[in-house]
Motif scaffolding. Structure first.
Motif, PDB file in Angstrom:
ATOM      1  N   ARG A 647       0.851  -1.193   0.000  1.00  0.00           N
ATOM      2  CA  ARG A 647       0.000   0.000   0.000  1.00  0.00           C
ATOM      3  C   ARG A 647       0.890   1.248   0.000  1.00  0.00           C
ATOM      4  NH1 ARG A 647      -3.753   2.030  -1.756  1.00  0.00           N
ATOM      5  NH2 ARG A 647      -4.973   3.581  -0.650  1.00  0.00           N
ATOM      6  N   ALA A 648       1.904   1.251   0.841  1.00  0.00           N
ATOM      7  CA  ALA A 648       2.812   2.404   0.909  1.00  0.00           C
ATOM      8  C   ALA A 648       3.454   2.642  -0.458  1.00  0.00           C
ATOM      9  CB  ALA A 648       3.885   2.169   1.964  1.00  0.00           C
ATOM     10  N   LEU A 651       1.250   4.426  -2.788  1.00  0.00           N
ATOM     11  CA  LEU A 651       1.054   5.840  -2.464  1.00  0.00           C
ATOM     12  C   LEU A 651       2.301   6.674  -2.759  1.00  0.00           C
ATOM     13  CD1 LEU A 651      -0.806   5.407   0.950  1.00  0.00           C
ATOM     14  CD2 LEU A 651      -1.800   6.184  -1.210  1.00  0.00           C
ATOM     15  N   PRO A 653       4.951   8.980  -4.316  1.00  0.00           N
ATOM     16  CA  PRO A 653       4.891   9.989  -5.378  1.00  0.00           C
ATOM     17  C   PRO A 653       5.778   9.570  -6.555  1.00  0.00           C
ATOM     18  CG  PRO A 653       6.130  10.810  -3.474  1.00  0.00           C
ATOM     19  CD  PRO A 653       5.582   9.489  -3.082  1.00  0.00           C
ATOM     20  N   ASP A 695       7.536  14.059   0.908  1.00  0.00           N
ATOM     21  CA  ASP A 695       6.172  13.996   0.369  1.00  0.00           C
ATOM     22  C   ASP A 695       5.466  12.700   0.755  1.00  0.00           C
ATOM     23  OD1 ASP A 695       6.526  16.375  -0.815  1.00  0.00           O
ATOM     24  OD2 ASP A 695       6.913  15.585  -2.832  1.00  0.00           O
ATOM     25  N   TRP A 696       6.256  11.666   0.855  1.00  0.00           N
ATOM     26  CA  TRP A 696       5.693  10.324   0.994  1.00  0.00           C
ATOM     27  C   TRP A 696       5.265   9.999   2.416  1.00  0.00           C
ATOM     28  CZ3 TRP A 696       9.025   5.296   0.782  1.00  0.00           C
ATOM     29  CH2 TRP A 696       8.208   4.181   0.522  1.00  0.00           C
ATOM     30  N   ARG A 697       6.121  10.295   3.375  1.00  0.00           N
ATOM     31  CA  ARG A 697       5.940   9.848   4.746  1.00  0.00           C
ATOM     32  C   ARG A 697       4.574  10.186   5.355  1.00  0.00           C
ATOM     33  NH1 ARG A 697       4.854  11.828   9.016  1.00  0.00           N
ATOM     34  NH2 ARG A 697       5.852  13.769   8.425  1.00  0.00           N
ATOM     35  N   GLN A 699       1.745  10.195   4.196  1.00  0.00           N
ATOM     36  CA  GLN A 699       0.681   9.297   3.735  1.00  0.00           C
ATOM     37  C   GLN A 699       0.593   8.029   4.585  1.00  0.00           C
ATOM     38  OE1 GLN A 699      -0.618  10.015   0.448  1.00  0.00           O
ATOM     39  NE2 GLN A 699       1.110  10.802  -0.746  1.00  0.00           N
ATOM     40  N   ASP A 701       0.414   7.537   7.633  1.00  0.00           N
ATOM     41  CA  ASP A 701      -0.520   7.579   8.757  1.00  0.00           C
ATOM     42  C   ASP A 701      -1.929   7.178   8.340  1.00  0.00           C
ATOM     43  OD1 ASP A 701       1.517   8.394  10.417  1.00  0.00           O
ATOM     44  OD2 ASP A 701       1.206  10.508   9.954  1.00  0.00           O
ATOM     45  N   ASN A 702      -2.213   7.202   7.033  1.00  0.00           N
ATOM     46  CA  ASN A 702      -3.574   6.901   6.584  1.00  0.00           C
ATOM     47  C   ASN A 702      -3.769   5.441   6.214  1.00  0.00           C
ATOM     48  OD1 ASN A 702      -4.026   9.649   6.810  1.00  0.00           O
ATOM     49  ND2 ASN A 702      -3.224  10.006   4.737  1.00  0.00           N
ATOM     50  N   ILE A 703      -2.684   4.668   6.248  1.00  0.00           N
ATOM     51  CA  ILE A 703      -2.813   3.276   5.828  1.00  0.00           C
ATOM     52  C   ILE A 703      -3.400   2.442   6.970  1.00  0.00           C
ATOM     53  CG2 ILE A 703      -1.574   1.262   4.947  1.00  0.00           C
ATOM     54  CD1 ILE A 703       0.562   3.171   3.902  1.00  0.00           C
TER      55      ILE A 703
END
Ligand code: ADP
Ligand code: ZN
Ligand code: ZN
Length: 719
Positions: A647-648, A651, A653, A695-697, A699, A701-703
């Motif tokens: 999943r990561a 997500l 970029p 930019d990535w990190r 995201q 928290d939403n997984i």
């Protein structure tokens, strides 16, 4: 106008928290430590800014409970360094700031920070306590020689006597020990060797500004002596020196060497062997010390007059923290030196390829010490024992045993290096092939015969040695392979006249080092058996043989750093042999004598092997030619850990300069009942990789689901 404080707290959240500062709590500045309510608990936090407004709305804010006036505010340079770490390691600033503090300062309960030293008063110098107060008298005599820290007094159960002396007016608690009466003199130093002098001539004129210097000096070339001279120059300008050393190397011997060399100077130490109180004390008085000698975490210590940073054994893996903030103290030291505009000196006999590549490219200045400082000291001859033709008996070959016996007969000392502690790496059932698995890890339980236990070296699990095979009931279980305890036993049987001592983490408490060092120096030991702990810290003139038993695992390891590490280790161990006037000898048992590593090792040619390894790394797109970030995930099942990373990856970029590899189980797939997976991201450009992760990190928290614990490892050393 309400006064609002922006406070950093020890939480996993990448944000700061606003609190209202009620009137009358005391003065506050950036860096001040405060106590605040957080959820239903209280926390110690660090003030970062003071403002008049809050995005949350002032009326919703909670009040600061307390401003600590018993502990100093963190200085602007430490705040700046922590911010650098937050950006570079993508780790929450508050968690970093709180991690840099010694334990007692994170605790809200008060302590006497401002008067940590017990010093003698003029009245105390003039008086003699009554003869029956023997303990008071002893303490007063000690104080006349040197002030004592509060923790030292406490540790020696002398608080009561100290109180009595203070009551009588013979001693007092002070913020600082009084300065030494005379100008400190430098103890006699040997005249510099030509190479040391050349290095000094290059280094000293460039001091006073930022530059990274890499000293590549063979073992025994006098790097320590060179640091001492550099430090001396810095102290002469009323500046401070920070000396970082590996976790394992802080022997009292080194500390004593510094104290002898700089009598009257304040030398503080910071390392994990110190009690909590002593660590707090040494941290609190660091601003007034001359030299701070310490491990990893010392890189964050308060040093307002910093003039020089030295990183000794800069290649050592213990500079990299392996949990929480996974920082490299060497790299943070370089960042700190840059921010403070001071020079940083990295030293090693086997620099990390990262540092060496920087030196070859000219970004670091390279200084070579190619000769041993003691002129008679020769580099040892290195011989291989070919295991393809010569059989092993209990881990030892006949030629190896023969040289051990010869060395013993000459009255000289040997060391035998085996990098596996315990009695045997596993317990084995010959009838069903059961091999003592750890119930919680994908690892074997190691047999420890002295404590009669099987232990997991990864998760700490232990159990009694079973009387019979848990699988088939066979009572005849056998040790599998060799550990240092078994080796010690084997050697004792084969060389009954030899006095044998073992060094590894099982046998050594920190204090035991000094005692062992003295025993070896005093000729009370013939053979030292041990793990890599052997390789560092001590300098034994009568040690003429190093026997290296089992290195082959590292020669063809999937870990691309294994050969670099092995080469460094073998150079270090070899460097222990023949340091004074007697020639040394090194014997290595291997089934792969044709491996190129040995060719360079036999010539003591670090530079040659480094170039070979660098060429390989460049061809394979590996560090230092590429930058890496490893995302680690832990979950109760491997599926959950892998799903999180998939999943990561989705997500991530789009970035043309950054490659995201597939998620895989970690090499040690299970530790302490958690399955571990990892995902590698890399780029030839450090700034591209940094921007990408920035930019990535967020995201992550939403997984969902949230059963997965993840962490980022920037510049990972261990996979
Ligand atoms: P390294 O840290 O490079 O392994 P050390 O600084 O421990 O080397 O020095 C090795 C030995 O050489 C030590 O015994 C030290 O006292 C000695 N030594 C270092 N510099 C000199 C010098 N200039 N003259 C004489 N002996 C020296
Ligand atoms: Zn069995
Ligand atoms: Zn385990």
């Amino acid at each position: 106008m309400p006064s609002i404080l922006q406070v950093a707290l020890d939480t996993p959240l990448h944000r700061l928290f606003d609190y209202r500062l009620p009137d009358g709590l005391g003065t506050v500045q950036p860096g001040s430590l405060v106590e605040v309510p957080f959820g239903r608990a209280r926390q110690v936090g660090v003030v970062l800014a003071r403002q008049t407004d809050s995005a949350i709305g002032t009326d919703k804010l909670r009040d600061v409970i307390r401003v600590f006036d018993d502990r100093p505010a963190l200085s602007p340079d430490i705040l700046r360094l922590a911010q650098f770490c937050a950006d570079y390691y993508h780790f929450p600033l508050g968690a970093i700031l709180l991690a840099t503090l010694p334990p007692r300062l994170k605790n809200a309960s008060p302590f006497a920070a401002d008067t940590p030293w017990l010093v003698v008063t003029a009245a105390g110098r003039a008086t003699e306590p009554p003869a029956r107060a023997r303990a008071q008298r002893t303490l007063l005599d000690a104080l006349r020689t040197a002030p004592l820290g509060r923790e030292t007094v406490r540790a020696h159960r002398q608080s009561r006597h100290a109180a009595a002396l203070v009551l009588a007016g013979w001693a007092q608690w002070a913020r600082l020990p009084p300065p030494p009466a005379e100008r400190p003199q430098t103890a006699s130093a040997p005249p510099a060797t030509a190479e040391q002098q050349a290095a000094l001539d290059t280094l000293l004129p460039s001091f006073g500004q930022f530059a990274v210097h890499l000293i590549h000096g063979v073992t025994g070339s006098g790097k320590t002596e060179l640091y001492l001279r550099l430090i001396d120059a810095v102290l002469g300008k009323q500046k401070q020196a920070l000396v970082l050393i590996p976790e394992i190397a802080l022997t009292p011997q080194l500390e004593q060497h510094f104290r002898n060399r700089f009598p009257g100077r304040r030398i503080n130490t910071l390392h994990s062997g110190l009690a909590e109180g002593a660590r707090t004390e040494n941290w609190l008085t660091a601003p007034d010390c001359d030299v701070l000698l310490g491990t990893r975490l010392s890189v964050f210590a308060p040093l307002p007059r910093l003039g020089l940073i030295v990183v000794d054994e800069e290649h050592d893996g213990s500079f990299k923290q392996q949990d929480g903030l996974r920082y490299s103290a060497r790299d943070v030291a370089i960042a700190r030196a840059k921010q403070s505009k001071v020079p940083v000196v990295l030293g090693s006999a086997t620099p990390s390829l990262e540092s060496y590549a920087q030196a070859l490219s000219g970004r670091y200045r390279l200084l070579e010490l190619a000769q041993r400082a003691v002129s008679q000291a020769q580099l040892p001859a290195i011989e291989l024992v070919d295991l393809k033709h010569i059989p092993l008996d209990n881990g030892l070959t006949r030629p190896a045993l023969q040289v051990l016996a010869d060395t013993l007969a000459r009255g000289e000392q040997s060391l035998v290096f085996l990098n596996r502690r315990g009695y045997a790496p596993a317990l084995y059932c010959p009838s069903c092939a059961w091999v003592s698995p750890c119930p919680r890890c994908s690892a074997r339980l190691v047999l420890h015969r002295t404590s009669h236990r099987l232990k997991c070296h990864h998760c700490g699990f232990e159990t009694r040695i079973p009387a019979e095979c848990p699988n088939c009931g066979n009572p005849d279980l056998k040790p599998l392979g060799q550990g240092t305890q078994r080796l010690e036993e084997t050697l004792a049987a084969l060389l009954p006249a030899a006095r044998i001592r073992r060094i590894d983490r099982d046998s050594m408490r920190p204090r035991a080092w000094a005692e062992l060092g003295e025993a070896v120096h005093g000729g009370e030991v013939d053979v030292l058996v041990g793990t890599q702990m052997l390789a560092k810290g001590h300098d034994f003139p009568n040690m003429t043989l190093a026997l290296i038993l089992d290195t082959d695992g590292a020669l063809y390891s999937p870990d691309f750093r294994a050969t670099e590490r092995l080469f460094a280790q073998l150079m270090q161990v070899a460097g222990r042999a023949g340091r004074a006037d007697k020639p040394g000898r090194v014997l290595i048992q291997t089934a792969f004598p044709d491996h190129p590593l040995f060719r360079y090792l036999q010539r003591h040619d670090y530079a040659g092997y480094a170039r070979v390894l660098l060429a390989e790394r460049e061809q394979l797109d590996l560090p230092p030619f590429t930058r890496q970030v490893l995302v680690r995930a832990e979950a109760p099942t491997m599926d959950a850990a892998l799903a999180f990373l998939h999943r990561a990856a989705m997500l991530a970029p789009d970035h043309p300069q950054v490659s995201v590899f597939g998620a895989t189980p970690a090499p040690m797939a299970r530790v302490a009942n958690l399955e571990r997976a990892q995902l590698l991201v890399q780029s030839a450009s450090r700034s591209a990789l940094q921007a990408f992760v920035r930019d990535w990190r967020p995201q992550f928290d939403n997984i969902r689901p949230r059963v997965v614990r993840w962490s980022l490892d920037v510049d990972p050393l261990v996979f």
